[in-house]
Motif scaffolding. Structure first.
Motif, PDB file in Angstrom:
ATOM      1  N   GLY A  13       0.822  -1.212   0.000  1.00 20.95           N
ATOM      2  CA  GLY A  13       0.000   0.000   0.000  1.00 20.95           C
ATOM      3  C   GLY A  13       0.855   1.260   0.000  1.00 20.95           C
ATOM      4  O   GLY A  13       1.810   1.366   0.769  1.00 20.95           O
ATOM      5  N   GLY A  14       0.481   2.189  -0.874  1.00 20.55           N
ATOM      6  CA  GLY A  14       1.243   3.444  -1.010  1.00 20.55           C
ATOM      7  C   GLY A  14       0.394   4.658  -0.700  1.00 20.55           C
ATOM      8  O   GLY A  14       0.522   5.707  -1.320  1.00 20.55           O
ATOM      9  N   GLY A  15      -0.484   4.527   0.318  1.00 22.20           N
ATOM     10  CA  GLY A  15      -1.181   5.710   0.842  1.00 22.20           C
ATOM     11  C   GLY A  15      -0.281   6.356   1.901  1.00 22.20           C
ATOM     12  O   GLY A  15       0.890   5.974   2.056  1.00 22.20           O
ATOM     13  N   THR A  16      -0.829   7.298   2.657  1.00 20.17           N
ATOM     14  CA  THR A  16      -0.009   7.974   3.671  1.00 20.17           C
ATOM     15  C   THR A  16       0.583   6.955   4.644  1.00 20.17           C
ATOM     16  O   THR A  16       1.752   7.060   5.034  1.00 20.17           O
ATOM     17  N   ALA A  17      -0.213   5.950   5.023  1.00 21.00           N
ATOM     18  CA  ALA A  17       0.273   4.963   5.992  1.00 21.00           C
ATOM     19  C   ALA A  17       1.467   4.204   5.442  1.00 21.00           C
ATOM     20  O   ALA A  17       2.466   3.981   6.140  1.00 21.00           O
ATOM     21  N   ILE A  46      -5.555   5.809  -3.654  1.00 25.45           N
ATOM     22  CA  ILE A  46      -5.477   6.002  -2.207  1.00 25.45           C
ATOM     23  C   ILE A  46      -6.763   6.694  -1.762  1.00 25.45           C
ATOM     24  O   ILE A  46      -7.508   7.210  -2.590  1.00 25.45           O
ATOM     25  N   ILE A  47      -7.009   6.734  -0.450  1.00 27.21           N
ATOM     26  CA  ILE A  47      -8.254   7.344   0.024  1.00 27.21           C
ATOM     27  C   ILE A  47      -8.257   8.844  -0.293  1.00 27.21           C
ATOM     28  O   ILE A  47      -9.301   9.418  -0.610  1.00 27.21           O
ATOM     29  N   GLY A  48      -7.104   9.497  -0.178  1.00 30.22           N
ATOM     30  CA  GLY A  48      -6.963  10.883  -0.644  1.00 30.22           C
ATOM     31  C   GLY A  48      -7.682  11.916   0.187  1.00 30.22           C
ATOM     32  O   GLY A  48      -7.894  13.043  -0.266  1.00 30.22           O
ATOM     33  N   VAL A  49      -8.075  11.575   1.404  1.00 28.62           N
ATOM     34  CA  VAL A  49      -8.559  12.583   2.345  1.00 28.62           C
ATOM     35  C   VAL A  49      -7.752  12.387   3.634  1.00 28.62           C
ATOM     36  O   VAL A  49      -6.959  11.463   3.724  1.00 28.62           O
ATOM     37  N   VAL A 165      -2.779  14.082  -0.572  1.00 29.77           N
ATOM     38  CA  VAL A 165      -2.144  13.475  -1.753  1.00 29.77           C
ATOM     39  C   VAL A 165      -0.690  13.956  -1.833  1.00 29.77           C
ATOM     40  O   VAL A 165       0.243  13.173  -2.055  1.00 29.77           O
ATOM     41  N   LEU A 166      -0.497  15.258  -1.585  1.00 33.82           N
ATOM     42  CA  LEU A 166       0.866  15.807  -1.685  1.00 33.82           C
ATOM     43  C   LEU A 166       1.786  15.260  -0.607  1.00 33.82           C
ATOM     44  O   LEU A 166       2.978  15.052  -0.830  1.00 33.82           O
ATOM     45  N   ILE A 167       1.243  15.000   0.587  1.00 36.44           N
ATOM     46  CA  ILE A 167       2.103  14.480   1.658  1.00 36.44           C
ATOM     47  C   ILE A 167       2.574  13.066   1.285  1.00 36.44           C
ATOM     48  O   ILE A 167       3.730  12.686   1.541  1.00 36.44           O
ATOM     49  N   GLY A 168       1.705  12.296   0.634  1.00 40.12           N
ATOM     50  CA  GLY A 168       2.087  10.958   0.170  1.00 40.12           C
ATOM     51  C   GLY A 168       3.210  11.066  -0.858  1.00 40.12           C
ATOM     52  O   GLY A 168       4.207  10.339  -0.798  1.00 40.12           O
ATOM     53  N   SER A 218      -2.977  -1.573   3.154  1.00 41.64           N
ATOM     54  CA  SER A 218      -3.837  -1.623   1.963  1.00 41.64           C
ATOM     55  C   SER A 218      -5.161  -0.897   2.156  1.00 41.64           C
ATOM     56  O   SER A 218      -6.085  -1.077   1.373  1.00 41.64           O
ATOM     57  N   GLY A 219      -5.261  -0.068   3.192  1.00 41.41           N
ATOM     58  CA  GLY A 219      -6.478   0.719   3.379  1.00 41.41           C
ATOM     59  C   GLY A 219      -7.629  -0.119   3.911  1.00 41.41           C
ATOM     60  O   GLY A 219      -7.420  -1.200   4.487  1.00 41.41           O
ATOM     61  N   PHE A 220      -8.857   0.352   3.697  1.00 42.94           N
ATOM     62  CA  PHE A 220     -10.031  -0.351   4.228  1.00 42.94           C
ATOM     63  C   PHE A 220     -10.107  -1.802   3.712  1.00 42.94           C
ATOM     64  O   PHE A 220     -10.740  -2.654   4.339  1.00 42.94           O
ATOM     65  N   ALA A 221      -9.448  -2.100   2.575  1.00 41.69           N
ATOM     66  CA  ALA A 221      -9.510  -3.465   2.022  1.00 41.69           C
ATOM     67  C   ALA A 221      -8.850  -4.469   2.960  1.00 41.69           C
ATOM     68  O   ALA A 221      -9.231  -5.646   2.985  1.00 41.69           O
TER      69      ALA A 221
END
Ligand SMILES: Cc1cc2nc3c(=O)[nH]c(=O)nc-3n(C[C@H](O)[C@H](O)[C@H](O)COP(=O)(O)OP(=O)(O)OC[C@H]3O[C@@H](n4cnc5c(N)ncnc54)[C@H](O)[C@@H]3O)c2cc1C
Length: 503
Positions: A13-17, A46-49, A165-168, A218-221
């Motif tokens: 997973g490549g979101g903020t987490a 990504i969730i993006g919020v 998004v930018l912080i990611g 991997s987010g909510f998944a």
């Protein structure tokens, strides 16, 4: 550490987490020569919020030696003194209150609030609105940043607002600079060892990605923890009703606020988060009480934004936690681990503390599972400690304009700890003593509990108040007012602090 069994860590997973985990684990274990690989799907977004933080985000960047001057401009970030809550209470004079981050000077003014709040609970007609006693509330009111001038040597905790998004992207860039491997592919299958540990991820480019430790971001998944290792999800829907959100950006005020505003609407609440280039706004609501269209319509009316002006983004939320965050050779971080709704913007604080505590537990146990149970217990207690304080906002609302607010207030599904804290308040007992007895003061302190309970106006009705020793109370207030005014002079306008050599 030549015999170290852990050579490869795989982050899914490549979101903020995911990017926070990659950078932090690299920083902690670079000396051990452990390889870190992050895989993210180019097809699953990504969730993006998630644009508000607590002071723990500062601790995260400090731990990576990344200065504000480097990351803030790239992420359109601003400073945050705390959160204003508007229209959660209908009690006259208490329609709005501020929840500040702790400051090194709270001990001077908050003792007067604690004293007055106790008197007022006992029926004395004294001022006990928390804003009057909070330096950070005053800074927000005047749109000042929480950075004191150098000759004012006190410590102030503060958070940030930023573009998620930018912080990611920023963290991805930092990860590339230190050599973290990055693969863009979708995980199609997960292969296990005979003992149930994860062996490898099968990617849609036919690659097999093996690892010793897997981090599920991997987010909510929750692909690894929940779907593969079958860790049950414990929903908080019994006491946190919101499961949906709709977000619409608006133009930023040139005099940028230094606080988040949370305004209660008919079936939930709206965040207003100031970035340098826009406001992020989002209505968090329960789909049981209103439809997606109704929520969007109400948000547009609240913001004064037409459908033709800007598109809305609808999101679903899974509110609750995994039964355990670490099972076998997999630890979940971020939304895959759980999510308490965004009211106090605690998710990234959770991400940071999870990675930090996992790294410590894993290393102290000689890179084994020795401290897994303790770690899982701590994570679960964190979730529940924070959840109870969030539930308190809903439980103490006094709105009658919808069934949503009435049901929230009348909801009996609250934890024993929260029940005890409410009894403590209404029975005029000492909050600090009760927090210690319940061992929950590390999640939210006496300051936070008092700001909320007194900020909602949970006192005997005005007509029942008797006049107290108003002379002493007034002398105390004069002192507090003068003290806060004097201190405020050591802070600069938010706008000025955002442009001071940050770009
Ligand atoms: C409405 C809302 C408001 C929020 N507000 C705040 C806030 O103010 N403050 C705060 O701290 N937090 C907030 N949050 C939470 C915050 O957004 C998240 O905690 C944060 O963005 C971390 O998300 P994540 O990285 O866990 O998941 P995501 O951003 O969803 O990332 C998941 C990643 O997994 C990858 N992935 C998924 N499946 C696969 C697969 N099969 N193969 C390969 N890759 C895969 C995706 O490509 C993606 O890269 C909010 C959340 C919501 C829903």
């Amino acid at each position: 550490m030549d015999n170290l069994k852990v050579k490869n860590i795989v982050i899914l997973g490549g979101g903020t987490a995911g990017w926070m985990t990659a950078n932090l684990l690299h920083k902690k274990w670079e000396r051990l020569g452990i390889n870190i690989t992050l895989v993210e799907s180019p097809d699953i977004g990504i969730i993006g919020v998630g644009e508000g933080s607590t002071p723990r985000l500062k601790a995260f960047f400090d731990s990576l030696d990344i200065n504000e001057s480097e990351w803030m401009p790239e992420c359109n970030a601003t400073y945050k003194n705390g959160i204003s809550f508007k229209n959660w209470s209908t009690v006259s004079g208490y329609e709005e209150y501020f929840h500040p981050f702790p400051s090194g000077l709270d001990f001077v003014t908050f003792k007067f609030l604690y004293n007055n709040a106790t008197l007022r609970r006992k029926g004395a007609d004294v001022i006990a609105h928390p804003n009057r006693f909070s330096l950070m509330a005053s800074l927000s009111e005047k749109k000042l940043a929480p950075i004191a001038s150098k000759n004012f040597p006190f410590h102030f905790q503060y958070g940030y607002h930023f573009d998620s998004v930018l912080i990611g992207k920023f963290l991805q860039k930092k990860a590339a600079e230190v050599g973290i491997n990055h693969i863009q592919a979708t995980v199609e299958n997960v292969e296990l060892h005979s003992n149930g540990d994860i062996r490898s991820l099968k990617l849609n480019n036919d690659q097999l990605l093996s690892g010793d430790i897997f981090v599920d971001c991997s987010g909510f998944a929750s692909i690894l923890l929940e779907k593969t290792l079958k860790v049950p999800f414990i929903s908080f829907s019994d006491n946190l009703f919101n499961d949906s959100a709709v977000a619409i950006p608006t133009e930023i005020d040139p005099n940028i606020p230094s606080q988040t505003i949370s305004t209660a609407l008919t079936n939930g609440w709206v965040w207003q988060i100031p970035l340098t280039n826009r406001f992020g706004n989002g209505y968090v609501y329960s789909s049981k009480y209103c439809t997606q269209d109704e929520a969007e319509k109400e948000l547009r009316a609240h913001l004064g934004v037409l459908e033709s002006d800007v598109e809305a983004r609808h999101l679903k939320m899974k509110v609750g936690r995994a039964q355990e965050s670490w099972r076998k050779n997999c630890v979940a971080v971020g939304l895959s681990q759980g999510f308490i709704e965004p009211l106090e913007a605690t998710a990234l604080q959770f991400v940071y503390s999870t990675i930090d505590e996992f790294a410590r537990a894993f290393e102290e146990g000689g890179f084994s599972n020795q401290f897994r149970e303790e770690f899982n217990q701590r994570m679960n207690m964190n979730f529940e400690g924070i959840r109870d304080y969030i539930v308190l906002h809903y439980k103490t609302n006094s709105r009658n304009d919808s069934q949503y607010w009435i049901d929230n207030r009348e909801n009996k599904n609250i934890s024993n700890n929260l029940n005890d804290m409410l009894n403590c308040w209404y029975n005029t007992q000492n909050l600090e003593t009760e927090l210690k007895r319940l061992n929950i003061g590390s999640y939210y302190s006496q300051m936070s509990w008092t700001c909320l309970l007194s900020g909602m106006g949970l006192f005997p009705p005005k007509e029942k108040l008797t006049s107290a020793d108003t002379k002493t109370a007034q002398a105390d207030l004069d002192f507090v007012d003068n003290f806060i005014d004097g201190c405020s002079m050591n802070f600069k306008p938010h706008e000025q602090m955002l442009t001071r050599g940050l770009s």
